[in-house]
Design a protein around this motif. Structure first.
Motif, PDB file in Angstrom:
ATOM      1  N   ILE A 102       0.858  -1.183   0.000  1.00  0.00           N
ATOM      2  CA  ILE A 102       0.000   0.000   0.000  1.00  0.00           C
ATOM      3  C   ILE A 102       0.894   1.233   0.000  1.00  0.00           C
ATOM      4  O   ILE A 102       1.707   1.427   0.917  1.00  0.00           O
ATOM      5  N   GLU A 103       0.791   2.055  -1.042  1.00  0.00           N
ATOM      6  CA  GLU A 103       1.596   3.271  -1.119  1.00  0.00           C
ATOM      7  C   GLU A 103       0.992   4.340  -0.206  1.00  0.00           C
ATOM      8  O   GLU A 103      -0.196   4.666  -0.318  1.00  0.00           O
ATOM      9  N   VAL A 104       1.823   4.860   0.701  1.00  0.00           N
ATOM     10  CA  VAL A 104       1.399   5.867   1.675  1.00  0.00           C
ATOM     11  C   VAL A 104       2.402   7.015   1.643  1.00  0.00           C
ATOM     12  O   VAL A 104       3.616   6.796   1.679  1.00  0.00           O
ATOM     13  N   ALA A 106       2.953  -1.410   4.289  1.00  0.00           N
ATOM     14  CA  ALA A 106       2.975  -0.029   3.799  1.00  0.00           C
ATOM     15  C   ALA A 106       4.289   0.244   3.069  1.00  0.00           C
ATOM     16  O   ALA A 106       5.360  -0.144   3.537  1.00  0.00           O
ATOM     17  N   VAL A 108      -3.865   7.122  -0.810  1.00  0.00           N
ATOM     18  CA  VAL A 108      -3.135   5.855  -0.792  1.00  0.00           C
ATOM     19  C   VAL A 108      -3.440   5.120  -2.086  1.00  0.00           C
ATOM     20  O   VAL A 108      -4.470   5.351  -2.725  1.00  0.00           O
TER      21      VAL A 108
END
Length: 544
Positions: A473-475, A504, A515
């Motif tokens: 998950i891009e945060v 993450a 996100v």
């Protein structure tokens, strides 16, 4: 398909990839992660920038890899594409960059279009999109003064409730600049799969027969009834996103699914599970057991691309020959042989009557080239396409109007399919769900370079898993700091429909407040989060 068909009369990439890579002087990419989703073409675009000095403008909320090669990156807010494009066209008109002769001679509805665009002043556009005014002027100057210029897009444009209007706005831009019907230009939707274009060409849409001949046209329907010896319905059918809810309404009792994994790829996975649980009967034709296979009553083993012969029609309307490289394993069979045998059994044992004397009523094909010959006989844009020409190395982009026709690498030269191009009046409409106090972060979904779609093949490739073995998950770092994420911990992402947990990846690829999740891994089913909000025309879900 629907947007370009309304604006131009046909829904397809107007130019070829080679033409864009070799002849465009400027390229505008909007809603396409080209280097990850179309890596071969993405490489050619990078080479065009490096070797020929092509001006590259990229509009994307994420700092995707192709932005490293861009002259300008417009980091717009998700779901504000129409406002951005209308704002750029406002500046183009203000500065006099429009192609006055093209607009006058080859388009219609310009005055209504212009009146609408005038509402999107640079200041209003900047407020809606988050793109600074000075960047809007810079982009408009590049596109207005550099010709020929090509526009490229993919699912970042179409997977919205305003997907069709997004496409029509892209068409507006290129008509305004006179970038249609010339080399190195055009509107160029990059298809998400190798044969999406071909499937649609062959009637894989509920409103058309092959070659986009309308179901509701009596003359067309009678032509196919004569060829197939069957009575055909004049009613438009359902898209896949309409079929699923229809199951719960008892309008659909059975499904025959070929090469699709709706548990992984349709929006609101929990709802899809409920629909398939309610279904009375399902046949699944697949190359591997998928997450959807658990709901199937009958599994039919198809073959992979390497085990069959036939054709694909790729994103640039080019028909490509596919040759069998290895023999099928076990009881797996080529898809067309399975479908043809089912059809023959239905005719022999069922209540579906046909005129056996009709030319193509028998489903008695012995090879793919016989099917191609039927296509050529019934689909005008494929009239000149044959196995013989493809085997001889002919590069054929439809329409190919006859056996001696060279094909059409560039569409709409001199005239649009519908006669004159139609300027559309399009308005910014926000996404169905926006961040609020309960759900303060915006989610976008898509793919990564190393995997494809539901991952049935790519997750079985050892080398790919060694590079990208789990869903990430891009945060954004600012959000990670607020949440206390150190980049090595799992995060839970929750929407109104479900929750997922994954590692993450703290990165500035995504802006603060957003996100990004991929949907390749069944243990992190991103589509449990997505909403089944549909474009009212194309019925495509709002995944972005």
């Amino acid at each position: 398909m629907a947007g370009l068909a309304a604006s131009f009369g046909s829904g397809a990439m107007t130019n070829t990839m080679e033409d864009v890579a070799e002849n465009a002087k400027a390229i505008f990419i909007i809603g396409s992660n080209t280097t990850e989703q179309h890596p071969v073409f993405g490489t050619r675009i990078r080479q065009a920038v490096l070797r020929r000095g092509v001006e590259l403008v990229v509009a994307d909320p994420r700092k995707i890899d192709i932005t490293e090669f861009a002259t300008l990156h417009l980091r717009l807010k998700p779901g504000t594409d129409i406002a951005l494009l209308n704002g750029l066209m406002n500046i183009i008109l203000e500065k006099g960059y429009e192609d006055i002769e093209f607009v006058a001679n080859r388009t219609e509805n310009f005055e209504d279009f212009k009146a609408n665009v005038m509402q999107y002043t640079p200041e209003i556009t900047a407020e809606i999109t988050g793109v600074p005014v000075e960047q809007l002027y810079e982009a408009a100057e590049i596109l207005g003064n550099t010709k020929p210029a090509a526009v490229l897009w993919a699912m970042g444009i179409t997977q919205h409730v305003v997907g069709v209007q997004n496409v029509r706005t892209c068409a507006n831009l290129q008509m305004l600049l006179g970038n249609i019907g010339v080399k190195g230009a055009g509107v160029n939707p990059l298809r998400g799969q190798n044969n999406v274009q071909g499937a649609c060409d062959m009637g894989g849409l509920p409103n058309v027969y092959p070659a986009y001949q309308a179901v509701i046209n009596d003359e067309v329907r009678q032509k196919f009834e004569k060829a197939w010896g069957a009575t055909l319905s004049p009613k438009i059918g359902l898209t896949v996103t309409e079929m699923m809810p229809s199951i719960l309404e008892d309008k659909i009792k059975a499904l025959y699914i070929m090469g699709e994994n709706p548990i992984m790829t349709d929006p609101d996975t929990n709802h899809i599970r409920h629909c398939l649980d309610h279904l009375e009967f399902m046949v699944l034709q697949e190359i591997f057991p998928s997450e959807t296979a658990a709901y199937a009553d009958v599994l039919l083993p198809g073959v992979t691309f390497a085990e069959k012969s036939g054709t694909f029609t790729n994103t640039e309307r080019r028909v490509q020959l596919v040759r069998q490289a290895v023999s099928p394993i076990g009881g797996a069979r080529e898809d067309w042989t399975i479908t043809a045998e089912i059809a023959r059994r239905v005719l022999e044992n069922g209540r579906r009557g046909v005129d056996a004397g009709a030319q193509y009523a028998g489903w008695d094909y012995s090879s793919p080239d016989q099917i191609t010959a039927e296509v050529a006989a019934l689909a005008p844009s494929y009239a000149g396409i044959s196995f013989e020409r493809l085997e001889n190395g002919d590069r054929l982009h439809w329409p190919v109007k006859g056996s001696d026709h060279p094909g059409t690498p560039v569409l709409h030269v001199g005239q649009f399919t519908r006669g004159k191009g139609l300027f559309a009046v399009t308005q910014h409409i926000p996404p169905v769900e926006l961040p609020d106090k309960d759900y303060p972060v915006l989610l976008s979904t898509g793919r990564v370079l190393y995997h494809w779609h539901g991952g049935e093949m790519s997750r079985r490739a050892k080398g790919l898993l060694e590079v990208y073995s789990q869903s990430l998950i891009e945060v954004n770092p600012d959000d990670a700091m607020k949440l206390g994420i150190n980049g090595n911990r799992k995060v839970r992402v929750t929407s109104r429909r479900g929750s997922i947990e994954a590692e993450a990846w703290v990165t500035d690829r995504v802006p603060p407040g957003m996100v990004y999740a991929n949907f390749h891994f069944p243990e992190v089913p991103a589509n449990e989060l997505t909403i089944a909000a549909l474009d009212p025309i194309a019925k495509i879900p709002e995944y972005k």
